[in-house]
Design a protein around this motif. Structure first.
Motif, PDB file in Angstrom:
ATOM      1  N   GLY A 288      84.645  35.399 145.091  1.00  0.00           N
ATOM      2  CA  GLY A 288      83.655  34.540 144.451  1.00  0.00           C
ATOM      3  C   GLY A 288      83.524  33.203 145.142  1.00  0.00           C
ATOM      4  N   SER A 289      82.307  32.663 145.118  1.00  0.00           N
ATOM      5  CA  SER A 289      82.062  31.374 145.763  1.00  0.00           C
ATOM      6  C   SER A 289      80.742  30.821 145.253  1.00  0.00           C
ATOM      7  CB  SER A 289      81.979  31.562 147.278  1.00  0.00           C
ATOM      8  OG  SER A 289      81.457  30.398 147.886  1.00  0.00           O
TER       9      SER A 289
ATOM     10  N   ARG B  28      68.414  30.044 146.532  1.00  0.00           N
ATOM     11  CA  ARG B  28      69.303  30.944 147.250  1.00  0.00           C
ATOM     12  C   ARG B  28      70.737  30.750 146.769  1.00  0.00           C
ATOM     13  NH1 ARG B  28      70.800  30.578 153.583  1.00  0.00           N
ATOM     14  NH2 ARG B  28      71.667  28.654 152.799  1.00  0.00           N
ATOM     15  N   GLN B  29      71.111  29.472 146.643  1.00  0.00           N
ATOM     16  CA  GLN B  29      72.481  29.195 146.218  1.00  0.00           C
ATOM     17  C   GLN B  29      72.721  29.716 144.814  1.00  0.00           C
ATOM     18  OE1 GLN B  29      72.572  25.018 146.977  1.00  0.00           O
ATOM     19  NE2 GLN B  29      73.818  25.250 148.787  1.00  0.00           N
ATOM     20  N   ARG B  31      71.303  32.223 143.331  1.00  0.00           N
ATOM     21  CA  ARG B  31      71.440  33.679 143.334  1.00  0.00           C
ATOM     22  C   ARG B  31      72.855  34.059 143.726  1.00  0.00           C
ATOM     23  NH1 ARG B  31      66.575  34.395 145.675  1.00  0.00           N
ATOM     24  NH2 ARG B  31      67.412  34.766 147.745  1.00  0.00           N
ATOM     25  N   ASP B  32      73.364  33.362 144.725  1.00  0.00           N
ATOM     26  CA  ASP B  32      74.689  33.711 145.216  1.00  0.00           C
ATOM     27  C   ASP B  32      75.775  33.229 144.273  1.00  0.00           C
ATOM     28  OD1 ASP B  32      76.097  35.019 147.201  1.00  0.00           O
ATOM     29  OD2 ASP B  32      76.809  33.124 148.003  1.00  0.00           O
ATOM     30  N   ALA B  33      75.473  32.151 143.557  1.00  0.00           N
ATOM     31  CA  ALA B  33      76.531  31.497 142.810  1.00  0.00           C
ATOM     32  C   ALA B  33      76.528  31.842 141.331  1.00  0.00           C
ATOM     33  CB  ALA B  33      76.404  29.990 142.986  1.00  0.00           C
ATOM     34  N   VAL B  51      82.123  32.831 138.203  1.00  0.00           N
ATOM     35  CA  VAL B  51      81.605  32.969 139.572  1.00  0.00           C
ATOM     36  C   VAL B  51      82.746  33.046 140.596  1.00  0.00           C
ATOM     37  CG1 VAL B  51      80.277  31.819 141.391  1.00  0.00           C
ATOM     38  CG2 VAL B  51      79.407  31.868 139.053  1.00  0.00           C
ATOM     39  N   HIS B  54      84.244  36.158 140.884  1.00  0.00           N
ATOM     40  CA  HIS B  54      83.301  37.158 141.344  1.00  0.00           C
ATOM     41  C   HIS B  54      82.827  38.124 140.260  1.00  0.00           C
ATOM     42  CE1 HIS B  54      81.920  39.473 145.104  1.00  0.00           C
ATOM     43  NE2 HIS B  54      81.211  38.391 144.908  1.00  0.00           N
ATOM     44  N   HIS B  56      80.262  37.815 138.439  1.00  0.00           N
ATOM     45  CA  HIS B  56      78.800  37.952 138.475  1.00  0.00           C
ATOM     46  C   HIS B  56      78.346  39.020 139.448  1.00  0.00           C
ATOM     47  CE1 HIS B  56      79.570  35.491 141.973  1.00  0.00           C
ATOM     48  NE2 HIS B  56      78.309  35.522 142.337  1.00  0.00           N
ATOM     49  N   PHE B  57      79.202  39.323 140.414  1.00  0.00           N
ATOM     50  CA  PHE B  57      78.768  40.265 141.443  1.00  0.00           C
ATOM     51  C   PHE B  57      78.553  41.658 140.852  1.00  0.00           C
ATOM     52  CE2 PHE B  57      79.219  42.887 145.276  1.00  0.00           C
ATOM     53  CZ  PHE B  57      78.181  42.324 145.992  1.00  0.00           C
TER      54      PHE B  57
END
Lengths: 310, 227
Positions: A288-289, B28-29, B31-33, B51, B54, B56-57
């Motif tokens: 995660g990041s 973008r950030q 979405r990734d975060a 987050v 991880h 959220h992934f």
């Protein structure tokens, strides 16, 4: 030895072909170790089927200075991988049979120029797709398996990496023989289901089925399953196509930034470097990041460079 | 004058470019975060746990787009029965090692992090369930009798409300859509820093997480008929 006239004529006749096949393959090495990226690492890509998806992958690889990749089928095919039956949970959806059939029909009818065009775009950018990552499973028909092998060839891939299971590997034996293309089995860390790739024994069962079966060793998942990645690589290096470089904690622990988990990344990279094993090292970012994934993949790559410099 | 106009338009263009570039970067950030900036410091702590570990992934930035075979936490009865991590915590710490691809064990999370994480998950779940249920169509119509039984039974609405008291003739006051919205979320849409929910609002949020589509339709039919 001076070549004879016959040899020269032969070479001339074969010239264009030789030239095509000897086109210098793009390779990124760090102290002799070949690096690539599993495109799964790019978490913030446009969705499947978006026209910007492939250009973004290409741009990311160029930004990283990494020339080759293992590309996920979900980044090639215009539908989410949930439609291809790998996730058992997704099959419970009432929409699954229809979505799966749509995916199958797309695969059976898409012209091969579709794949060739993607290959050309990578090659024009000085990059290459080395592995096509397709998760074969029992929802594939034989026609679909055939077609997927043809697609991999058109993409320019040498073979597949596949999160598959032993029962499906048995079905794939005639296909790897027919298409003369390898499949490298990718592991997770489910130690309960004997059909899953998660232990040395599960890999060894598949390796015994066909000389065209190989291994994509995910050293993070392997460590999370309390296996010894270094020992496995020492024993099976001749059958390992690539490793997925990620860092997880043991005992099914989480993904962590490189260097913070229990995965022996440094030992594995140095083992490959010092023994000149022909095992490619593919970065896989999954912790995660809050930062964009491209920045994190770069951080992962920098870690590997530092390890290999020492 | 012309020079000023040109300079002005250049400045406007630069500002617009900076803004749009910035916005694109933020999108973008996010979405990734893990998207969804949390509205309070406590929820923001929970978002960090969600987050950075991880979650959220696999479970989605807003809980509704689960991938990798993960559970849809916006619908999971297990999450609905959780209070401040008493159910979520042990599962997250143990992981689910026997899944097709195992859910990792997050054994190192502290008790405080588990509470923050659980509260953030409930916050996301409430937002997701409100979006889903407030957009229900009015057909098929609900069952008034079932609505009455739910009102007086499982939902325990009668512990605070009465159709002859505070809800008398409520069907005249609100149409079905507004009634649905009021019963789903009678309080403010977002939590605010330093402002606690009233016990009534908290009870409604708890219900919001566990209503079925039929529960909502039946309640609206029952209350809407109270004219």
């Amino acid at each position: 030895m001076i070549p004879s006239r016959r040899d020269l004529l032969k070479a001339l006749a074969a010239g264009p072909l030789l030239f095509a096949s000897q086109r210098p393959a793009a390779v990124t090495t760090v102290n002799g170790v070949v690096f690539g990226v599993e495109t799964f690492s790019f978490h913030d890509l446009p969705p499947a089927g978006d026209p910007q998806l492939i250009p973004t992958i290409i741009k990311n690889l160029q930004a990283l200075g990494i020339a080759e990749c293992e590309i996920m089928s979900g980044h090639i095919e215009p539908f989410a991988s949930v439609m291809t039956g790998w996730w058992v949970q997704s099959r419970r959806s009432p929409d699954f049979p229809r979505l799966r059939e749509e995916a199958r029909q797309w695969r059976l009818t898409v012209p091969m120029t579709y794949y060739r065009d993607i290959r050309r775009r990578f090659e024009d950018a000085g990059l290459r797709i080395y592995l096509y990552n397709v998760n074969f499973n029992e929802t594939f028909t034989d026609a679909e398996r055939d077609r997927t092998f043809e697609a991999a060839r058109e993409l320019g891939a040498d073979g597949f990496s596949s999160s598959t299971v032993l029962s499906e590997a048995r079905r794939l034996v005639p296909f790897v023989q027919k298409h003369k293309m390898f499949v490298a089995m990718h592991n997770h860390n489910n130690l309960v289901d004997p059909d899953q790739f998660a232990t040395p024994a599960s890999f060894e069962s598949a390796l015994a089925m066909s000389p065209l079966f190989h291994v994509t060793l995910d050293i993070g998942h392997f460590t999370a399953g309390n296996n010894d990645a270094v020992a496995f690589i020492r024993q099976h290096h001749g059958r390992i196509i690539n490793i997925h470089v990620r860092d997880r904690k043991r005992n099914n622990g989480p993904n962590r930034p490189f260097g913070q988990g229990d995965t022996p990344i440094a030992d594995v990279l140095r083992l490959i470097r010092d023994n000149r094993f022909s095992i490619r090292c593919y970065l896989e970012y999954e912790y995660g990041s809050f930062r964009p994934s491209l920045d994190e993949v770069r951080t992962c790559f920098d870690y590997c460079k530092r390890v290999l410099a020492s | 004058m012309m020079a000023m106009r040109i300079r002005g338009s250049v400045i406007v263009t630069a500002v617009v470019t900076m803004l749009t570039t910035g916005l694109r970067l933020d999108a973008r950030q996010e979405r990734d975060a893990g998207g969804f900036k949390a509205p309070t410091a406590a929820l923001e702590r929970g978002r960090a746990v969600y987050v950075l570990n991880h979650c959220h992934f696999c479970h989605g930035v807003d809980l509704t787009r689960a991938t990798m075979g993960a559970a849809n936490l916006s619908q999971s009865p297990f999450v609905g029965s959780d209070e401040d991590g008493n159910m979520i915590g042990p599962l997250v710490k143990a992981g689910l090692p026997n899944l097709q691809t195992a859910m990792p064990s997050y054994a190192e999370l502290t008790s405080e992090e588990i509470v923050d994480l659980a509260r953030y998950i409930h916050f996301l779940r409430q937002q997701a369930r409100f979006r889903e249920l407030s957009q229900l169509s009015d057909t098929p119509a609900g069952d008034r009798t079932a609505g009455e039984a739910y009102f007086n039974g499982a939902a325990n609405c009668r512990s605070c409300h009465s159709v002859t008291g505070d809800l008398a003739n409520i069907g005249r006051k609100y149409d079905a859509a507004r009634l649905r919205e009021r019963l789903l979320r009678p309080g403010p849409a977002m939590p605010s820093e330093g402002v606690s929910r009233t016990p009534g609002q908290a009870a409604h949020l708890k219900l919001l997480e566990s209503y079925t589509v039929d529960n909502v339709r039946d309640l609206v039919a029952y209350l809407g008929a109270n004219r």
